[in-house]
Structure formats: C-alpha cells, structure tokens
Design an enzyme around this catalytic site. Sequence first.
Site, PDB file in Angstrom:
ATOM      1  N   ARG A  59       0.845  -1.202   0.000  1.00  0.00           N
ATOM      2  CA  ARG A  59       0.000   0.000   0.000  1.00  0.00           C
ATOM      3  C   ARG A  59       0.876   1.246   0.000  1.00  0.00           C
ATOM      4  NH1 ARG A  59      -2.179  -3.556  -0.388  1.00  0.00           N
ATOM      5  NH2 ARG A  59      -2.212  -2.676  -2.483  1.00  0.00           N
ATOM      6  N   GLN A  95     -11.454   8.761   4.717  1.00  0.00           N
ATOM      7  CA  GLN A  95     -11.303   7.360   5.140  1.00  0.00           C
ATOM      8  C   GLN A  95     -10.028   6.784   4.514  1.00  0.00           C
ATOM      9  OE1 GLN A  95     -15.441   5.217   5.086  1.00  0.00           O
ATOM     10  NE2 GLN A  95     -15.485   6.795   3.482  1.00  0.00           N
ATOM     11  N   ASN A  96      -9.428   7.557   3.602  1.00  0.00           N
ATOM     12  CA  ASN A  96      -8.286   7.050   2.834  1.00  0.00           C
ATOM     13  C   ASN A  96      -6.993   7.187   3.625  1.00  0.00           C
ATOM     14  OD1 ASN A  96     -10.201   6.715   0.841  1.00  0.00           O
ATOM     15  ND2 ASN A  96      -9.621   8.580  -0.255  1.00  0.00           N
ATOM     16  N   ASP A  98      -4.118   7.310   1.946  1.00  0.00           N
ATOM     17  CA  ASP A  98      -3.115   7.960   1.099  1.00  0.00           C
ATOM     18  C   ASP A  98      -2.991   9.442   1.481  1.00  0.00           C
ATOM     19  OD1 ASP A  98      -5.731   7.820  -1.245  1.00  0.00           O
ATOM     20  OD2 ASP A  98      -4.913   9.723  -0.553  1.00  0.00           O
ATOM     21  N   HIS A 113      -9.050   6.958   9.395  1.00  0.00           N
ATOM     22  CA  HIS A 113      -8.606   5.557   9.393  1.00  0.00           C
ATOM     23  C   HIS A 113      -7.094   5.450   9.419  1.00  0.00           C
ATOM     24  CE1 HIS A 113     -12.651   4.036   7.533  1.00  0.00           C
ATOM     25  NE2 HIS A 113     -12.738   4.353   8.799  1.00  0.00           N
ATOM     26  N   CYS A 121       4.605   2.982  17.049  1.00  0.00           N
ATOM     27  CA  CYS A 121       5.374   2.040  17.852  1.00  0.00           C
ATOM     28  C   CYS A 121       4.504   1.507  18.993  1.00  0.00           C
ATOM     29  CB  CYS A 121       6.604   2.750  18.443  1.00  0.00           C
ATOM     30  SG  CYS A 121       7.553   1.646  19.516  1.00  0.00           S
ATOM     31  N   CYS A 140      12.200   1.126  16.202  1.00  0.00           N
ATOM     32  CA  CYS A 140      11.486   2.405  16.354  1.00  0.00           C
ATOM     33  C   CYS A 140      12.521   3.518  16.443  1.00  0.00           C
ATOM     34  CB  CYS A 140      10.637   2.353  17.631  1.00  0.00           C
ATOM     35  SG  CYS A 140      10.027   3.980  18.145  1.00  0.00           S
ATOM     36  N   GLY A 179     -16.954   9.548  -3.268  1.00  0.00           N
ATOM     37  CA  GLY A 179     -16.212   8.313  -3.535  1.00  0.00           C
ATOM     38  C   GLY A 179     -16.201   7.305  -2.419  1.00  0.00           C
ATOM     39  N   ALA A 223     -15.179  11.206  -9.974  1.00  0.00           N
ATOM     40  CA  ALA A 223     -14.851  12.335  -9.086  1.00  0.00           C
ATOM     41  C   ALA A 223     -14.056  13.408  -9.823  1.00  0.00           C
ATOM     42  CB  ALA A 223     -14.038  11.827  -7.893  1.00  0.00           C
TER      43      ALA A 223
HETATM   44  N1  APR Z   1     -15.132   8.542  -8.894  1.00  0.00           N
HETATM   45  C1  APR Z   1     -16.047   8.572  -7.896  1.00  0.00           C
HETATM   46  N2  APR Z   1     -16.398   7.478  -7.169  1.00  0.00           N
HETATM   47  C2  APR Z   1     -15.792   6.318  -7.482  1.00  0.00           C
HETATM   48  C3  APR Z   1     -14.831   6.209  -8.499  1.00  0.00           C
HETATM   49  C4  APR Z   1     -14.500   7.388  -9.227  1.00  0.00           C
HETATM   50  N3  APR Z   1     -13.603   7.374 -10.217  1.00  0.00           N
HETATM   51  N4  APR Z   1     -14.425   4.900  -8.572  1.00  0.00           N
HETATM   52  C5  APR Z   1     -15.112   4.236  -7.616  1.00  0.00           C
HETATM   53  N5  APR Z   1     -15.937   5.089  -6.970  1.00  0.00           N
HETATM   54  C6  APR Z   1     -16.851   4.785  -5.868  1.00  0.00           C
HETATM   55  C7  APR Z   1     -17.502   3.431  -5.958  1.00  0.00           C
HETATM   56  O1  APR Z   1     -18.743   3.548  -6.667  1.00  0.00           O
HETATM   57  C8  APR Z   1     -17.728   3.077  -4.486  1.00  0.00           C
HETATM   58  O2  APR Z   1     -19.009   3.521  -4.051  1.00  0.00           O
HETATM   59  O3  APR Z   1     -16.075   4.770  -4.694  1.00  0.00           O
HETATM   60  C9  APR Z   1     -16.657   3.871  -3.750  1.00  0.00           C
HETATM   61  C10 APR Z   1     -15.557   2.998  -3.178  1.00  0.00           C
HETATM   62  O4  APR Z   1     -16.133   2.198  -2.178  1.00  0.00           O
HETATM   63  P1  APR Z   1     -15.192   1.241  -1.302  1.00  0.00           P
HETATM   64  O5  APR Z   1     -14.293   0.482  -2.215  1.00  0.00           O
HETATM   65  O6  APR Z   1     -16.099   0.517  -0.360  1.00  0.00           O
HETATM   66  O7  APR Z   1     -14.256   2.235  -0.495  1.00  0.00           O
HETATM   67  P2  APR Z   1     -14.653   3.082   0.789  1.00  0.00           P
HETATM   68  O8  APR Z   1     -16.086   3.500   0.732  1.00  0.00           O
HETATM   69  O9  APR Z   1     -13.643   4.167   0.914  1.00  0.00           O
HETATM   70  O10 APR Z   1     -14.440   2.019   1.989  1.00  0.00           O
HETATM   71  C11 APR Z   1     -14.612   2.517   3.301  1.00  0.00           C
HETATM   72  O11 APR Z   1     -13.867   0.414   4.197  1.00  0.00           O
HETATM   73  O12 APR Z   1     -12.448  -1.266   3.699  1.00  0.00           O
HETATM   74  C12 APR Z   1     -12.661  -0.237   4.579  1.00  0.00           C
HETATM   75  O13 APR Z   1     -11.148   1.075   5.800  1.00  0.00           O
HETATM   76  C13 APR Z   1     -11.546   0.755   4.495  1.00  0.00           C
HETATM   77  O14 APR Z   1     -11.661   3.170   4.380  1.00  0.00           O
HETATM   78  C14 APR Z   1     -12.185   1.964   3.837  1.00  0.00           C
HETATM   79  C15 APR Z   1     -13.652   1.812   4.212  1.00  0.00           C
END
Ligand code: APR
Length: 240
Positions: A59, A95-96, A98, A113, A121, A140, A179, A223
């Site tokens: 990651r 929630q990301n 990055d 998150h 540590c 560490c 997203g 997005a």
């Molecule tokens: N533009 C906008 N939305 C998008 C795009 C894009 N290019 N590509 C995908 N998506 C949307 C999808 O339709 C989906 O609804 O982004 C969403 C991604 O959903 P997930 O994969 O479930 O990710 P997320 O909602 O961030 O997950 C939440 O779950 O796994 C845990 O901790 C992890 O932070 C994460 C949390």
Amino acid sequence: MDRQGNIVILTGAGISAESGLRTFRAEDGLWEDHRVEDVATPQAFRRDPDLVQRFYDERRANILAAEPNAAHRALARLDAEWPQDGSGSLLIVTQNIDDLHERAGASRVLHMHGEGLAVWCTACDARHSWHGTLRDDPPCPSCGETALRPDIVWFGEMPYRMEEIFAALSRADLFVSIGTSGAVYPAAGFVQQASGHGARTLELNLDRSAGSQWFDETRLGPASELVPQWVDEVLGRAGA
Ligand code: APR
C-alpha cells in the site's frame, strides 16, 4: 464577508481511484486479493504479522507512486479559498490512508482511518512518518524497539478523532460525500448525523451507494469531473 457556512466533506477510496489506487469493494478491489480479516484486523497482525506488514508495504509503495487527480486538486482549491474564521469553516474527513489530499495542497484534512505513510510504535506509542518497509522489522526511531506497526485503524479499532468529527457534523451547513460506498460505519452514518443537525447533504459518487437514500442530492460520475464542477459552483456562489 457574509456567512459562507460550515462545510464537512467525507472522502473514500473512490476519490483516489483515478490516481490508480484500487478501491476496496469493486470486483478488482483490494479486498479481492485478501480477505479483510486476514490483513486489516489486530487479530490478523498477531496471527501473521509478516503478511500484514507486506500488505501495507505494498500500500505504502502504491501511495508513493500515485499522483493527486483533478478531484484532490479541486478540494485543495476550495480549502485554500474557503474561510477559516467566523464566516465559515471547512473540514475534509478522509477514510483514505493515502496523502493525495495533502500532496494536492489541502491542509484541513483529518485521516479517520490513519495514514499509510505513518507508523506507530506499540512499545513507546510514538508515531513517525515512514516511506520505507516494515517487513524487515526495523527499530522504532524513538525507542529502538522492533515494535512498529502501520498507523492504520483496523476493523474493530476506534477511528481517530471522532469527537472532532461529530462536533464538525453538528455545526455543518453542508455535508458532501465523495467516492465512498457507505459500507463501513461510523463514516456511513455521517450523512444522517449531519442532516439531523440541519445540514444539506450532497453525494458525488460513481455509483449509487448504500447511503444514497439519505442524501438530498446524489450526482453520479467520476470524481475527477464531479468534484471540480461542484467546487466551481460553491466558489461561484460565494463570489470568491
Ligand atoms: N469517482 C467517484 N467514485 C468512485 C470512483 C471514481 N472514479 N471509482 C469508484 N468510486 C466509488 C464506488 O462507486 C464506491 O461507491 O467509490 C466507492 C468505493 O467504495 P469502497 O471500495 O467501499 O471504499 P470506501 O467506501 O472508501 O471504503 C470505506 O472500508 O475497507 C474499509 O477502511 C476501508 O476506508 C475503507 C472503508
């Protein structure tokens, strides 16, 4: 300046998808290669630390190789131009893990998150920025113990700074979700929290999400198109 209002933005993996970082629940999603319970839980880390460290090493490398996209840059522009005084406020809750919001130039960012480029540590509780790997069990930088773990909130652990997030939601005039699939709480419940306190709510997403029913408005699309368009609208209305 007349009152611009308080904006809370929630972002999920979808805002970084066009930067080449895989989301979690698509068919080619991150969890397809790994079961969540095998890599993103404290039990998994106790059971097979090497697998978990290698998963997050991957990651970390992906994050470093990625670049912010137009959606991150648009939010950074909004962050730069939106007031941070009595006339208004802005908070990007992501929630990301990055750092693409920050690399695009945003500063009012809260990683609920945790952060992929940080380590924690478990011996001395220190946190450090980290761009390398953990699979080789490095010491560490603070205490020298080989007790570093990714500074990531795993399933079953408490997301960071929830008090601050709830306080921002209770004051929000506008809540925008970008997203995210609305699959994971507490983030999935923020829209109801915000609207319960009178905020308008807008969802920008590629597909309808589990929470779409709770939003005043849902716009479907990538997005990189929807977010710049929305930011232009908001700044245009504010006459900025
Ligand atoms: N533009 C906008 N939305 C998008 C795009 C894009 N290019 N590509 C995908 N998506 C949307 C999808 O339709 C989906 O609804 O982004 C969403 C991604 O959903 P997930 O994969 O479930 O990710 P997320 O909602 O961030 O997950 C939440 O779950 O796994 C845990 O901790 C992890 O932070 C994460 C949390």
